[in-house]
Design a protein around this motif. Structure first.
Motif, PDB file in Angstrom:
ATOM      1  N   ALA A   1      -6.142  20.116   3.051  1.00 29.16           N
ATOM      2  CA  ALA A   1      -4.894  20.302   2.300  1.00 29.16           C
ATOM      3  C   ALA A   1      -4.763  19.215   1.255  1.00 29.16           C
ATOM      4  O   ALA A   1      -4.992  18.036   1.536  1.00 29.16           O
ATOM      5  CB  ALA A   1      -3.698  20.241   3.251  1.00 29.16           C
TER       6      ALA A   1
ATOM      7  N   HIS B   1     -10.041  16.469  -2.790  1.00 34.71           N
ATOM      8  CA  HIS B   1     -11.002  16.843  -1.747  1.00 34.71           C
ATOM      9  C   HIS B   1     -12.198  17.477  -2.447  1.00 34.71           C
ATOM     10  O   HIS B   1     -12.048  18.056  -3.523  1.00 34.71           O
ATOM     11  CB  HIS B   1     -10.407  17.885  -0.792  1.00 34.71           C
ATOM     12  CG  HIS B   1      -9.280  17.385   0.059  1.00 34.71           C
ATOM     13  ND1 HIS B   1      -9.470  16.543   1.137  1.00 34.71           N
ATOM     14  CD2 HIS B   1      -7.943  17.580  -0.006  1.00 34.71           C
ATOM     15  CE1 HIS B   1      -8.310  16.265   1.701  1.00 34.71           C
ATOM     16  NE2 HIS B   1      -7.355  16.878   1.024  1.00 34.71           N
TER      17      HIS B   1
ATOM     18  N   ASP C   1       1.245  13.115  -5.774  1.00 40.21           N
ATOM     19  CA  ASP C   1       0.576  13.313  -4.492  1.00 40.21           C
ATOM     20  C   ASP C   1      -0.874  13.748  -4.767  1.00 40.21           C
ATOM     21  O   ASP C   1      -1.403  14.686  -4.152  1.00 40.21           O
ATOM     22  CB  ASP C   1       1.270  14.331  -3.594  1.00 40.21           C
ATOM     23  CG  ASP C   1       0.672  14.317  -2.184  1.00 40.21           C
ATOM     24  OD1 ASP C   1       0.947  15.252  -1.409  1.00 40.21           O
ATOM     25  OD2 ASP C   1      -0.096  13.380  -1.876  1.00 40.21           O
TER      26      ASP C   1
ATOM     27  N   ASN D   1      -3.788   6.680   4.152  1.00 42.92           N
ATOM     28  CA  ASN D   1      -4.423   7.592   5.111  1.00 42.92           C
ATOM     29  C   ASN D   1      -5.883   7.795   4.732  1.00 42.92           C
ATOM     30  O   ASN D   1      -6.372   8.910   4.540  1.00 42.92           O
ATOM     31  CB  ASN D   1      -3.689   8.940   5.188  1.00 42.92           C
ATOM     32  CG  ASN D   1      -3.713   9.680   3.864  1.00 42.92           C
ATOM     33  OD1 ASN D   1      -3.606   9.072   2.786  1.00 42.92           O
ATOM     34  ND2 ASN D   1      -3.891  10.989   3.904  1.00 42.92           N
TER      35      ASN D   1
ATOM     36  N   TYR E   1       0.077  20.132   1.906  1.00 42.78           N
ATOM     37  CA  TYR E   1       1.191  19.806   2.803  1.00 42.78           C
ATOM     38  C   TYR E   1       2.170  18.912   2.052  1.00 42.78           C
ATOM     39  O   TYR E   1       1.740  17.908   1.485  1.00 42.78           O
ATOM     40  CB  TYR E   1       0.696  19.043   4.037  1.00 42.78           C
ATOM     41  CG  TYR E   1      -0.280  19.786   4.915  1.00 42.78           C
ATOM     42  CD1 TYR E   1      -1.258  19.082   5.607  1.00 42.78           C
ATOM     43  CD2 TYR E   1      -0.244  21.161   5.053  1.00 42.78           C
ATOM     44  CE1 TYR E   1      -2.161  19.738   6.419  1.00 42.78           C
ATOM     45  CE2 TYR E   1      -1.145  21.831   5.859  1.00 42.78           C
ATOM     46  CZ  TYR E   1      -2.102  21.115   6.545  1.00 42.78           C
ATOM     47  OH  TYR E   1      -3.001  21.765   7.351  1.00 42.78           O
TER      48      TYR E   1
ATOM     49  N   SER F   1      -0.732  14.771   8.686  1.00 45.81           N
ATOM     50  CA  SER F   1      -1.265  15.468   7.508  1.00 45.81           C
ATOM     51  C   SER F   1      -2.736  15.086   7.451  1.00 45.81           C
ATOM     52  O   SER F   1      -3.324  14.786   8.483  1.00 45.81           O
ATOM     53  CB  SER F   1      -0.484  15.023   6.265  1.00 45.81           C
ATOM     54  OG  SER F   1      -0.948  15.755   5.151  1.00 45.81           O
ATOM     55  N   THR F   2      -3.332  14.980   6.243  1.00 43.14           N
ATOM     56  CA  THR F   2      -4.755  14.616   6.177  1.00 43.14           C
ATOM     57  C   THR F   2      -4.951  13.258   6.821  1.00 43.14           C
ATOM     58  O   THR F   2      -4.234  12.325   6.519  1.00 43.14           O
ATOM     59  CB  THR F   2      -5.187  14.566   4.697  1.00 43.14           C
ATOM     60  OG1 THR F   2      -4.916  15.838   4.136  1.00 43.14           O
ATOM     61  CG2 THR F   2      -6.648  14.225   4.566  1.00 43.14           C
TER      62      THR F   2
ATOM     63  N   ARG G   1      -8.736   7.651  -1.655  1.00 45.86           N
ATOM     64  CA  ARG G   1      -9.844   7.870  -0.724  1.00 45.86           C
ATOM     65  C   ARG G   1     -10.758   6.626  -0.663  1.00 45.86           C
ATOM     66  O   ARG G   1     -10.339   5.587  -0.212  1.00 45.86           O
ATOM     67  CB  ARG G   1     -10.649   9.104  -1.127  1.00 45.86           C
ATOM     68  CG  ARG G   1      -9.817  10.349  -1.389  1.00 45.86           C
ATOM     69  CD  ARG G   1      -9.029  10.829  -0.207  1.00 45.86           C
ATOM     70  NE  ARG G   1      -8.501  12.179  -0.444  1.00 45.86           N
ATOM     71  CZ  ARG G   1      -7.418  12.641   0.143  1.00 45.86           C
ATOM     72  NH1 ARG G   1      -6.770  11.882   0.999  1.00 45.86           N
ATOM     73  NH2 ARG G   1      -6.985  13.866  -0.112  1.00 45.86           N
TER      74      ARG G   1
ATOM     75  N   HIS H   1      -3.658   9.401  -3.540  1.00 50.15           N
ATOM     76  CA  HIS H   1      -4.676   9.196  -2.503  1.00 50.15           C
ATOM     77  C   HIS H   1      -6.020   8.943  -3.191  1.00 50.15           C
ATOM     78  O   HIS H   1      -6.605   9.874  -3.762  1.00 50.15           O
ATOM     79  CB  HIS H   1      -4.762  10.434  -1.597  1.00 50.15           C
ATOM     80  CG  HIS H   1      -3.486  10.718  -0.877  1.00 50.15           C
ATOM     81  ND1 HIS H   1      -3.191  10.167   0.353  1.00 50.15           N
ATOM     82  CD2 HIS H   1      -2.404  11.462  -1.211  1.00 50.15           C
ATOM     83  CE1 HIS H   1      -1.981  10.571   0.751  1.00 50.15           C
ATOM     84  NE2 HIS H   1      -1.486  11.356  -0.176  1.00 50.15           N
TER      85      HIS H   1
ATOM     86  N   HIS I   1       6.193  10.828   4.973  1.00 51.33           N
ATOM     87  CA  HIS I   1       5.816  12.250   4.912  1.00 51.33           C
ATOM     88  C   HIS I   1       6.698  12.940   5.942  1.00 51.33           C
ATOM     89  O   HIS I   1       6.513  12.749   7.142  1.00 51.33           O
ATOM     90  CB  HIS I   1       4.330  12.415   5.261  1.00 51.33           C
ATOM     91  CG  HIS I   1       3.895  13.839   5.267  1.00 51.33           C
ATOM     92  ND1 HIS I   1       2.981  14.354   4.368  1.00 51.33           N
ATOM     93  CD2 HIS I   1       4.242  14.881   6.050  1.00 51.33           C
ATOM     94  CE1 HIS I   1       2.808  15.650   4.617  1.00 51.33           C
ATOM     95  NE2 HIS I   1       3.565  16.000   5.619  1.00 51.33           N
TER      96      HIS I   1
END
Ligand SMILES: NC(=O)N[C@@H](CC(=O)O)C(=O)O
Ligand SMILES: [Zn+2]
Ligand SMILES: [Zn+2]
Length: 410
Positions: free
Chosen positions: A291, A281, A277, A92, A252, A146-147, A62, A60, A169
């Motif tokens: 999470a 954050h 994964d 996501n 998660y 999830s997020t 971001r 991820h 997921h």
């Protein structure tokens, strides 16, 4: 005369060989046990091993509105620092990659900012028409939120829509509704659900971050050739006890009990893919209950440390972070063979070091393994025949390019 020759020990199949890898125009052009001459020659000293470029299929990064958590630049530098030459970017994001315009923005962003090679994804959630407008390298669906909070109202419809491999997921929304602690039952029920869809639709599916023995048993029990799955280092090396001691380890699916962790190891040889994964954050977001655990700059070293402890072999690391990702996701331009991209992860199997997140490139400068002494370290990363990381320093400009995934076009 090759552009570059890497001389030293390298892994082909299960065997460690002493020899030379001749590289021209960013591609592997010769793998030899003899001497090769190059414009540039890099001698990889003893104790070090040249592995094929390792690939992380679940990251991820971001960026967009969440640049404070991570950007494509910081995350792909972290990847190179951790010995990862190709990352699979998860959709996501904020805004989420659920329409063709946002996908196009993601393409432009990576072209400008990526230091590692990358595969781009599209988030399926009742938006098949939009999905048909893009050619993502892989697709993503969430059974339970999830997020980012997006999930499939009708998983089978989203799965049916995916034109390429769908990563999912698998946590069941009804079980989560009843028990927000996301017990193993949430994963097991969701996995059984996706397996029945896979039996029906018979198309490629990759189940993300499997964390339970029952979940693995259900997947292996069906033995569907078009279904693969991933396991993360945090579910292999940590348990719920670690989370009870450190609330930052909220993730998660959650860290599990020792019995589930042990089942992952009992089935280790049957795990196709290890993926981090990497879910960065900010500390305040974590304190507010976000999470996710960062993993790009520790995952390879954790596996090397496990090799030194006799828990796995270097061949396992290459199988689960290079060979199987290439096979499962049809990455046509990667692989330890002539004609493929000259990507290499060079490791020192014996070097001991202490995990210091303040020295990381990720913006998430914390780690479950902070202060831990690990034996095994990534010392150099080579991408398309160029040294892009050496002794913790990123070398050069962003030069990652998109992978050639799937059959046919682009
Ligand atoms: N794993 C997590 O706990 N969080 C991930 C999302 C996900 O992979 O579910 C994230 O994007 O933060
Ligand atoms: Zn997930
Ligand atoms: Zn994830």
């Amino acid at each position: 005369m090759y552009d570059l020759v890497l001389k030293g020990r390298f892994l082909t199949g299960k065997k460690l060989m002493e020899g030379s890898i001749g590289i021209s125009d960013g591609k592997i052009s010769r793998i030899s046990i003899g001497e090769l001459k190059g414009e540039e020659e890099i001698k990889i000293g003893s104790g070090k091993v040249i592995l094929p470029g390792l690939i992380d299929v679940h990251v991820h990064l971001r960026d967009f509105e969440q640049g404070k958590k991570e950007t494509v630049e910081s995350g792909t530098k972290a990847a190179l620092h951790g010995g990862i030459t190709t990352v699979f970017d998860m959709p996501n994001t904020k805004p989420p990659i659920t329409d063709s315009n946002t996908f196009k923005l993601r393409e432009v962003l990576f072209r400008r900012r990526a230091y590692a090679d990358y595969a781009l994804s599209f988030l399926l959630s009742g938006n098949c028409e939009e999905a048909m407008k893009v050619r993502a390298d892989f697709y993503k669906a969430f059974m339970g939120a999830s997020t980012g909070g997006i999930f499939s109202e009708d998983f089978e419809r989203d799965y049916q829509c995916a034109p390429r491999v769908l990563s999912v997921h698998a946590e069941d929304p009804e079980v989560i509704e009843k028990d927000p602690s996301r017990p193993p039952e949430a994963e097991v029920r969701a996995i059984k659900g996706v397996l029945s869809a896979a039996k029906l639709l018979r198309k490629p599916l990759n189940i993300c971050h499997v964390s339970t023995g029952e979940g693995i048993k259900a997947i292996l029990g069906e033995g569907l050739p078009w279904v693969s799955f991933e396991v993360t280092p945090h579910h292999l090396f940590l348990t719920r006890k670690d989370y009870e001691r450190n609330p930052l380890l909220k993730v998660y699916p959650p860290l599990r009990g020792e019995s589930d962790r042990r089942k992952l190891w009992e089935n280790f040889s049957k795990i196709p893919i290890i993926a981090s994964d990497h879910a960065p954050h900010t500390l305040e977001d974590k304190e507010a209950g976000a999470a996710g655990i960062p993993g790009l700059e520790t995952e390879v070293a954790l596996l090397l440390d496990a090799v030194n402890r006799g828990l796995m072999s270097l061949h396992d690391v290459v199988e689960k972070m290079h060979t199987n990702p290439i096979r499962v996701f049809n990455i046509r331009n990667k692989g330890m063979e002539v004609g493929k991209d000259a990507d290499f992860t060079i490791i020192d199997l014996k070097e001991e070091w202490v995990v210091k997140p303040e020295e990381f490139y990720t913006k998430a400068k914390w780690s479950p393994w902070e202060g831990r002494k690990l034996r095994g370290r990534v010392v150099m990363t080579v991408l398309h025949g160029k040294v892009v990381m050496e002794d913790d320093e990123i070398v050069g400009k962003p030069q990652g390019v998109r992978v050639h995934a799937g059959k046919g076009d682009h």
